[in-house]
Design a protein around this motif. Sequence first.
Motif, PDB file in Angstrom:
ATOM      1  N   ALA A  63      34.826  27.904 -17.781  1.00 14.66           N
ATOM      2  CA  ALA A  63      35.286  27.718 -19.159  1.00 14.66           C
ATOM      3  C   ALA A  63      34.063  27.807 -20.061  1.00 14.66           C
ATOM      4  CB  ALA A  63      35.977  26.372 -19.330  1.00 14.66           C
ATOM      5  N   ILE A  64      34.162  28.623 -21.099  1.00 13.31           N
ATOM      6  CA  ILE A  64      33.087  28.776 -22.072  1.00 13.31           C
ATOM      7  C   ILE A  64      33.614  28.325 -23.419  1.00 13.31           C
ATOM      8  CG2 ILE A  64      31.511  30.375 -23.227  1.00 13.31           C
ATOM      9  CD1 ILE A  64      31.861  32.255 -20.813  1.00 13.31           C
ATOM     10  N   GLU A  65      32.937  27.339 -24.011  1.00 16.12           N
ATOM     11  CA  GLU A  65      33.412  26.879 -25.303  1.00 16.12           C
ATOM     12  C   GLU A  65      33.294  28.008 -26.314  1.00 16.12           C
ATOM     13  OE1 GLU A  65      31.327  23.435 -26.656  1.00 16.12           O
ATOM     14  OE2 GLU A  65      29.390  24.394 -26.545  1.00 16.12           O
ATOM     15  N   CYS A  66      34.294  28.096 -27.154  1.00 13.33           N
ATOM     16  CA  CYS A  66      34.381  29.166 -28.141  1.00 13.33           C
ATOM     17  C   CYS A  66      34.644  28.523 -29.497  1.00 13.33           C
ATOM     18  CB  CYS A  66      35.498  30.129 -27.758  1.00 13.33           C
ATOM     19  SG  CYS A  66      35.552  31.594 -28.770  1.00 13.33           S
ATOM     20  N   PRO A  67      33.628  28.449 -30.351  1.00 13.63           N
ATOM     21  CA  PRO A  67      33.785  27.736 -31.617  1.00 13.63           C
ATOM     22  C   PRO A  67      34.815  28.351 -32.561  1.00 13.63           C
ATOM     23  CG  PRO A  67      31.592  28.710 -31.451  1.00 13.63           C
ATOM     24  CD  PRO A  67      32.295  28.974 -30.171  1.00 13.63           C
ATOM     25  N   LEU A  68      35.194  29.587 -32.340  1.00  9.69           N
ATOM     26  CA  LEU A  68      36.154  30.244 -33.222  1.00  9.69           C
ATOM     27  C   LEU A  68      37.597  30.043 -32.775  1.00  9.69           C
ATOM     28  CD1 LEU A  68      34.213  33.583 -33.748  1.00  9.69           C
ATOM     29  CD2 LEU A  68      34.246  31.562 -35.224  1.00  9.69           C
ATOM     30  N   ALA A  69      37.795  29.407 -31.641  1.00  8.50           N
ATOM     31  CA  ALA A  69      39.147  29.204 -31.109  1.00  8.50           C
ATOM     32  C   ALA A  69      39.389  27.717 -30.870  1.00  8.50           C
ATOM     33  CB  ALA A  69      39.307  29.985 -29.813  1.00  8.50           C
ATOM     34  N   HIS A  70      40.656  27.367 -30.705  1.00 10.50           N
ATOM     35  CA  HIS A  70      41.012  25.967 -30.428  1.00 10.50           C
ATOM     36  C   HIS A  70      40.744  25.579 -28.988  1.00 10.50           C
ATOM     37  CE1 HIS A  70      43.575  26.755 -34.024  1.00 10.50           C
ATOM     38  NE2 HIS A  70      42.990  25.622 -34.365  1.00 10.50           N
ATOM     39  N   SER A  71      40.625  26.573 -28.130  1.00 15.41           N
ATOM     40  CA  SER A  71      40.398  26.300 -26.729  1.00 15.41           C
ATOM     41  C   SER A  71      39.312  27.230 -26.204  1.00 15.41           C
ATOM     42  CB  SER A  71      41.699  26.501 -25.940  1.00 15.41           C
ATOM     43  OG  SER A  71      42.164  27.821 -26.098  1.00 15.41           O
ATOM     44  N   PRO A  72      38.692  26.848 -25.098  1.00 16.01           N
ATOM     45  CA  PRO A  72      37.636  27.702 -24.548  1.00 16.01           C
ATOM     46  C   PRO A  72      38.217  28.942 -23.882  1.00 16.01           C
ATOM     47  CG  PRO A  72      38.025  25.832 -23.114  1.00 16.01           C
ATOM     48  CD  PRO A  72      38.887  25.635 -24.321  1.00 16.01           C
ATOM     49  N   LEU A  73      37.359  29.900 -23.617  1.00 12.77           N
ATOM     50  CA  LEU A  73      37.730  31.029 -22.780  1.00 12.77           C
ATOM     51  C   LEU A  73      37.694  30.506 -21.352  1.00 12.77           C
ATOM     52  CD1 LEU A  73      35.353  33.676 -24.384  1.00 12.77           C
ATOM     53  CD2 LEU A  73      37.781  33.352 -24.850  1.00 12.77           C
ATOM     54  N   ILE A  74      38.720  30.807 -20.554  1.00 12.56           N
ATOM     55  CA  ILE A  74      38.757  30.300 -19.182  1.00 12.56           C
ATOM     56  C   ILE A  74      39.067  31.424 -18.217  1.00 12.56           C
ATOM     57  CG2 ILE A  74      39.430  27.966 -19.876  1.00 12.56           C
ATOM     58  CD1 ILE A  74      42.263  28.605 -18.898  1.00 12.56           C
ATOM     59  N   GLY A  75      38.684  31.221 -16.974  1.00 16.44           N
ATOM     60  CA  GLY A  75      38.970  32.206 -15.937  1.00 16.44           C
ATOM     61  C   GLY A  75      38.488  31.721 -14.590  1.00 16.44           C
ATOM     62  N   VAL A  76      38.533  32.633 -13.632  1.00 15.94           N
ATOM     63  CA  VAL A  76      38.139  32.334 -12.258  1.00 15.94           C
ATOM     64  C   VAL A  76      37.269  33.477 -11.758  1.00 15.94           C
ATOM     65  CG1 VAL A  76      38.969  31.872  -9.914  1.00 15.94           C
ATOM     66  CG2 VAL A  76      40.322  31.113 -11.871  1.00 15.94           C
ATOM     67  N   SER A  77      36.230  33.131 -11.023  1.00 16.12           N
ATOM     68  CA  SER A  77      35.354  34.130 -10.417  1.00 16.12           C
ATOM     69  C   SER A  77      35.220  33.819  -8.938  1.00 16.12           C
ATOM     70  CB  SER A  77      33.973  34.086 -11.082  1.00 16.12           C
ATOM     71  OG  SER A  77      33.077  34.947 -10.427  1.00 16.12           O
ATOM     72  N   HIS A  78      35.148  34.857  -8.116  1.00 13.96           N
ATOM     73  CA  HIS A  78      34.809  34.652  -6.707  1.00 13.96           C
ATOM     74  C   HIS A  78      33.352  34.236  -6.646  1.00 13.96           C
ATOM     75  CE1 HIS A  78      38.503  36.048  -4.895  1.00 13.96           C
ATOM     76  NE2 HIS A  78      38.537  36.982  -5.824  1.00 13.96           N
ATOM     77  N   ILE A  79      33.008  33.370  -5.731  1.00 16.66           N
ATOM     78  CA  ILE A  79      31.639  32.874  -5.607  1.00 16.66           C
ATOM     79  C   ILE A  79      30.651  34.035  -5.461  1.00 16.66           C
ATOM     80  CG2 ILE A  79      30.048  31.581  -4.111  1.00 16.66           C
ATOM     81  CD1 ILE A  79      31.774  29.734  -5.785  1.00 16.66           C
ATOM     82  N   GLU A  80      31.030  35.068  -4.709  1.00 22.42           N
ATOM     83  CA  GLU A  80      30.136  36.200  -4.488  1.00 22.42           C
ATOM     84  C   GLU A  80      29.821  36.955  -5.780  1.00 22.42           C
ATOM     85  OE1 GLU A  80      33.158  35.960  -2.696  1.00 22.42           O
ATOM     86  OE2 GLU A  80      32.151  34.850  -1.102  1.00 22.42           O
ATOM     87  N   LYS A  81      30.685  36.843  -6.781  1.00 17.22           N
ATOM     88  CA  LYS A  81      30.504  37.558  -8.038  1.00 17.22           C
ATOM     89  C   LYS A  81      30.048  36.640  -9.180  1.00 17.22           C
ATOM     90  CE  LYS A  81      33.852  41.039  -6.767  1.00 17.22           C
ATOM     91  NZ  LYS A  81      35.056  41.749  -7.110  1.00 17.22           N
ATOM     92  N   LEU A  82      29.814  35.371  -8.868  1.00 17.56           N
ATOM     93  CA  LEU A  82      29.486  34.397  -9.906  1.00 17.56           C
ATOM     94  C   LEU A  82      28.161  34.711 -10.597  1.00 17.56           C
ATOM     95  CD1 LEU A  82      30.299  31.816 -11.388  1.00 17.56           C
ATOM     96  CD2 LEU A  82      29.164  30.511  -9.562  1.00 17.56           C
TER      97      LEU A  82
END
Length: 142
Positions: A30-49
């Motif tokens: 999750a990356i906080e996004c000051p322009l939105a009400h909620s953060p950007l969220i997602g999932v990454s495989h550990i190998e691609k982190l």
Amino acid sequence: MTTGLEICYESPVLGMRLALDPGSHKCGWAIECPLAHSPLIGVSHIEKLEAFLQEASCFFAVATVVVGDGTGSARVIEIARRSLPGVEVAVIDERGSTEEAFKLYLHSRGGGMLRYLYAQLFKPPLDGYAAWVLLMRHGQKL
């Protein structure tokens, strides 16, 4: 024509936080996004982190990486420090974050009975929402 390096955002917002909810094979983020009400969220495989973190740093001036202290946290902390040198890494208690993530999922998606039943039957990935919970917990400590 660009080489790809020019795509990096020229003036990222300073002091942003990125949260990581580690697991054995994947990692919610999750990356906080000051322009939105909620953060950007997602999932990454550990190998691609590592690649994800390096790419995210082109668009966001991450000052702090918040990492949950559960399964796989040592590996994720190591990847975060290697990928984002000089960025503070804060380790935070993640007990109960999955339950909070489920509530956050329902609330952010319009948590009616149909949404609840859907989530019970199909078990949507909550890793990004768990990272969002860690981001909120870290914000409360500041």
